[in-house]
Scaffold this motif. Sequence first.
Motif, PDB file in Angstrom:
ATOM      1  N   ARG A 173      -4.509 -24.101   6.886  1.00 28.96           N
ATOM      2  CA  ARG A 173      -4.656 -22.779   6.265  1.00 28.96           C
ATOM      3  C   ARG A 173      -4.038 -22.689   4.866  1.00 28.96           C
ATOM      4  N   THR A 174      -3.488 -23.781   4.394  1.00 26.24           N
ATOM      5  CA  THR A 174      -3.070 -23.804   2.987  1.00 26.24           C
ATOM      6  C   THR A 174      -4.251 -24.085   2.064  1.00 26.24           C
ATOM      7  N   ARG A 175      -5.342 -24.586   2.636  1.00 26.80           N
ATOM      8  CA  ARG A 175      -6.493 -24.978   1.828  1.00 26.80           C
ATOM      9  C   ARG A 175      -7.292 -23.759   1.364  1.00 26.80           C
ATOM     10  N   VAL A 176      -8.014 -23.933   0.255  1.00 27.06           N
ATOM     11  CA  VAL A 176      -8.904 -22.888  -0.235  1.00 27.06           C
ATOM     12  C   VAL A 176     -10.068 -23.553  -0.964  1.00 27.06           C
ATOM     13  N   ALA A 177     -11.241 -22.989  -0.826  1.00 25.02           N
ATOM     14  CA  ALA A 177     -12.422 -23.534  -1.498  1.00 25.02           C
ATOM     15  C   ALA A 177     -12.208 -23.523  -3.007  1.00 25.02           C
ATOM     16  N   GLY A 178     -12.575 -24.612  -3.650  1.00 29.94           N
ATOM     17  CA  GLY A 178     -12.479 -24.700  -5.101  1.00 29.94           C
ATOM     18  C   GLY A 178     -11.243 -25.402  -5.605  1.00 29.94           C
TER      19      GLY A 178
END
Length: 218
Positions: A173-178
């Motif tokens: 959940r630390t990830r984000v698109a882009g």
Amino acid sequence: MDGIVFLHGIARSARSLAVLEKVLRADGYATLNLDYPARSRCIADIVEALQEQISLFSDTCSDRLHFVTHSMGGLVARAFIARHRPARLGHVVMLAPPNAGSEIADLLGGNLLYRAFFGPAGAELVTKRSDSLCEVLGRVDYPLGVIAGDRSLDPVGWLLLPGANDGRVSVERTRVAGMADHIVIHGTHTLIMNNPEAIAQVRHFLTHGRFVHPVSAG
């Protein structure tokens, strides 16, 4: 001279990023390490409270403006860039950000003590976000590096979160698109900003726009 804006987490202060700020100032960056009303306002209102200070600081920097954040400070940076994108935006590095929310907030969001302590922004850390909050955070279309931790000082948080986590936010959940790059280190949510490996990775990303990944054998 490049400048760096530091944004702390929800229950922290500018002092929590003092070590990292000292290192980066010694590297030649101008720095703005802000205290902000993390527990008394929602993220959108926090951004407006910071706008004048950050804009004035940006005007003093002759080159790029970078952001280095811890925990919820990453969401504040995303919202700030979406609303008041600096003309010379540089690199953004987030330490342990709940980019996709935290299951801890899901579990405790209905608790009166949690809501009283963490305030409006704490209610926005859940994994299921409203369309309005998604709009506030905007999309990532700038060089963003995310550093996640996989160690915990809190056994309860470790047990409540799925998969590898830092006791407050799961690695996933630390990830984000882009985002441009993502790396996991052996660090805890509370102390990741003082972790020597994290500091080295922040320094590298600010210069090169990428992290140093270990070379896999074979």
